[in-house]
Design a protein around this motif. Structure first.
Motif, mmCIF file in Angstrom:
data_model
loop_
_atom_site.group_PDB
_atom_site.id
_atom_site.type_symbol
_atom_site.label_atom_id
_atom_site.label_comp_id
_atom_site.label_asym_id
_atom_site.label_seq_id
_atom_site.Cartn_x
_atom_site.Cartn_y
_atom_site.Cartn_z
ATOM 1 N N MET A 1 72.516 20.828 29.499
ATOM 2 C CA MET A 1 71.540 20.757 30.573
ATOM 3 C C MET A 1 71.655 21.993 31.473
ATOM 4 S SD MET A 1 69.169 18.939 31.701
ATOM 5 C CE MET A 1 68.385 18.109 33.000
ATOM 6 N N LEU A 2 72.897 22.401 31.731
ATOM 7 C CA LEU A 2 73.110 23.563 32.587
ATOM 8 C C LEU A 2 72.537 24.829 31.948
ATOM 9 C CD1 LEU A 2 74.383 24.264 35.291
ATOM 10 C CD2 LEU A 2 76.497 24.747 34.085
ATOM 11 N N LEU A 3 72.664 24.937 30.637
ATOM 12 C CA LEU A 3 72.109 26.090 29.925
ATOM 13 C C LEU A 3 70.587 26.123 30.053
ATOM 14 C CD1 LEU A 3 72.761 28.516 28.153
ATOM 15 C CD2 LEU A 3 72.537 27.019 26.178
ATOM 16 N N HIS A 4 69.945 24.978 30.005
ATOM 17 C CA HIS A 4 68.493 24.923 30.179
ATOM 18 C C HIS A 4 68.084 25.345 31.587
ATOM 19 C CE1 HIS A 4 67.406 23.216 26.331
ATOM 20 N NE2 HIS A 4 68.400 22.364 26.449
ATOM 21 N N LEU A 5 68.854 24.961 32.581
ATOM 22 C CA LEU A 5 68.553 25.373 33.955
ATOM 23 C C LEU A 5 68.720 26.881 34.136
ATOM 24 C CD1 LEU A 5 70.175 22.497 36.011
ATOM 25 C CD2 LEU A 5 67.750 22.953 35.689
#
Length: 87
Positions: A1-5
């Motif tokens: 999820m952090l990579l998508h942000l």
């Protein structure tokens, strides 16, 4: 999820860092109103707001219209920031 942000915010971050540094070559007559990192921070916030608005309007990320609005908004923001404070 952090990579998508991070991937969502990357275009705004890259433009926010490049605009204050390259604007010195195009606007030489005036002293900048703020230091480059303050201009980059303001541009980054503006860029994220535009990308979030594009995500809200089109319900998906990566629309070319959102990126076009990002470039237009950050160019306008950098123009206002690099004008200097005149009386």
């Amino acid at each position: 999820m952090l990579l998508h942000l991070f991937n969502f915010a990357a275009p705004a971050l890259v433009l926010a860092l490049l605009l204050p540094l390259t604007s010195r070559f195009f606007i030489k007559k005036q002293a900048p109103a703020l230091v480059w990192w303050a201009q980059a921070a303001i541009n980054f916030v503006v860029g994220l707001a535009v990308l979030l608005a594009g995500l809200w309007v089109w319900s998906r990320d990566g629309k070319m219209a959102a990126y076009a609005l990002l470039v237009l908004a950050l160019a306008s923001s950098q123009w206002v920031l690099s004008r200097g404070w005149r009386k």
